[in-house]
Enzyme design. Structure first.
Site, PDB file in Angstrom:
ATOM      1  CD  GLN A 287      -3.062  -0.698   0.011  1.00 12.03           C
ATOM      2  OE1 GLN A 287      -3.457   0.449  -0.175  1.00 12.03           O
ATOM      3  NE2 GLN A 287      -3.464  -1.725  -0.744  1.00 12.03           N
TER       4      GLN A 287
ATOM      5  CB  VAL B 212       7.254  19.849 -15.763  1.00  8.02           C
ATOM      6  CG1 VAL B 212       7.229  20.314 -17.211  1.00  8.02           C
ATOM      7  CG2 VAL B 212       8.518  20.322 -15.072  1.00  8.02           C
TER       8      VAL B 212
ATOM      9  CG  HIS C  82      13.968  -0.219  -8.716  1.00  6.53           C
ATOM     10  ND1 HIS C  82      14.694   0.280  -9.775  1.00  6.53           N
ATOM     11  CD2 HIS C  82      12.968  -0.955  -9.266  1.00  6.53           C
ATOM     12  CE1 HIS C  82      14.152  -0.120 -10.902  1.00  6.53           C
ATOM     13  NE2 HIS C  82      13.104  -0.881 -10.632  1.00  6.53           N
TER      14      HIS C  82
END
Length: 325
Positions: A100, A114, A197
């Site tokens: 979550q 942007v 990661h």
């Protein structure tokens, strides 16, 4: 007579000068009266869940591991892929705090400053990758039954698609490319330690299963549940990369030191979520479509056509077994 407005500061006289209203209605008075009515309504129709005895006393929630697994999946309507069915195994992972947290990680880091609409999260990207993984493996099962892809293998690949981004830090890739190098320069983390990661996703996946008791709750087929070897297979499907292949596209062993793959006889399965051979995989399919939509950029490719026309083909002895064609 004067024309009355619901939120008028005062009641004005008409053109003839009649002022038969001696007590003009103030906006602040009306606002206060409406607030009081609204507060009374909320008291009478409180949304606070009540216990069987009619009280609002809070109770400690039972741990997630104590909850029975859901027998049925869940339908999710996605802006990119439409209706997606999340099966009970995947839903048990989605319902954990570790997964979550992806709701709070923006897919494109700081790009929303942007492109204001680029505020989507890793959560929906992970669900989309899960759905694409399920669709591609199902395609192989239906079009090439001779491959012998079982229910467990299909579940392992789809769970890898679901969990492939668990290890992303704040600001997504900005954390990898900007924050971590500066922390190394400051001596806050070990400069020699390799970090990615994908590696962190594998670490968090093991933590997720241990903390939430999922090893005993998930059933990958009718005979047994998830075992550690299956968890290793999911981690391999997430973390295999280009360093595991030679210049000719042949698998030559894992850079992490584990040369044997849990699903090594079916190398094409390792090219669905994270394709280390040519980077054509469902992770790219989803984020190109999702990020492009958020930034008003239309990618010029048809992922459905590519998936429907793909075929797993043998490479020959000593060349890694199978690959996606």
């Amino acid at each position: 007579m004067a024309a009355r407005g619901l939120f008028a500061d005062r009641v004005h006289a008409d053109e003839e000068g009649d002022e038969d209203d001696e007590h003009p209605v103030a906006f602040s008075q009306m606002a206060n009266q409406r607030s009081d009515v609204f507060a009374a309504h909320m008291r009478d129709h409180s949304r606070v869940p009540r216990l069987p005895n009619g009280t609002n006393e809070t109770t400690e929630l039972p741990p997630l591991s104590a909850a029975p697994p859901r027998r049925h999946g869940k339908l999710v309507n996605d802006t990119i892929h439409g209706l997606m069915r999340i099966d009970p195994n995947a839903l048990a992972i989605v319902d954990t705090p570790e997964f979550q947290r992806l709701r709070d990680l923006k897919q494109l880091g700081l790009s929303h400053y942007v492109y204001p609409c680029a505020s989507h999260s890793r959560f929906e990207h992970s669900l989309g990758t899960y759905a694409l993984a399920d669709g591609w493996v199902t395609h192989f099962q239906q079009c090439q039954p001779e491959l012998g892809i079982g229910r467990k293998e299909r579940t392992l690949v789809t769970l890898a698609g679901l969990c492939h981004d668990l290890g992303h830090g704040p600001f997504s890739h900005l954390w990898d490319n900007e924050v971590l190098p500066r922390l190394r320069e400051l001596g806050r983390i070990d400069a020699d330690r390799e970090w990615s990661h994908e590696w962190m996703s594998c670490e968090l996946l093991e933590h997720l299963f241990d903390e939430n008791g999922l090893e005993d709750r998930l059933a990958l087929d009718s005979r047994d549940g998830l075992v550690r070897a299956d968890l290793r297979a999911i981690e391999e499907l997430i973390s295999i990369d280009k360093r595991d292949y030679d210049s000719a596209g042949r698998y030559h062993g894992r850079h992490s030191g584990r040369p044997q793959l849990q699903l090594g006889g079916k190398m094409y399965l390792y090219e669905i979520v994270a394709n280390g051979r040519n980077s054509v995989d469902i992770d790219k399919f989803d984020y190109l479509l999702r990020d492009g939509r958020a930034c008003s950029v239309q990618p010029n490719f048809d992922h459905r056509r590519l998936m429907q026309l793909s075929k797993a083909s043998a490479l020959g002895e000593g060349r890694g077994g199978w690959r996606g064609g």
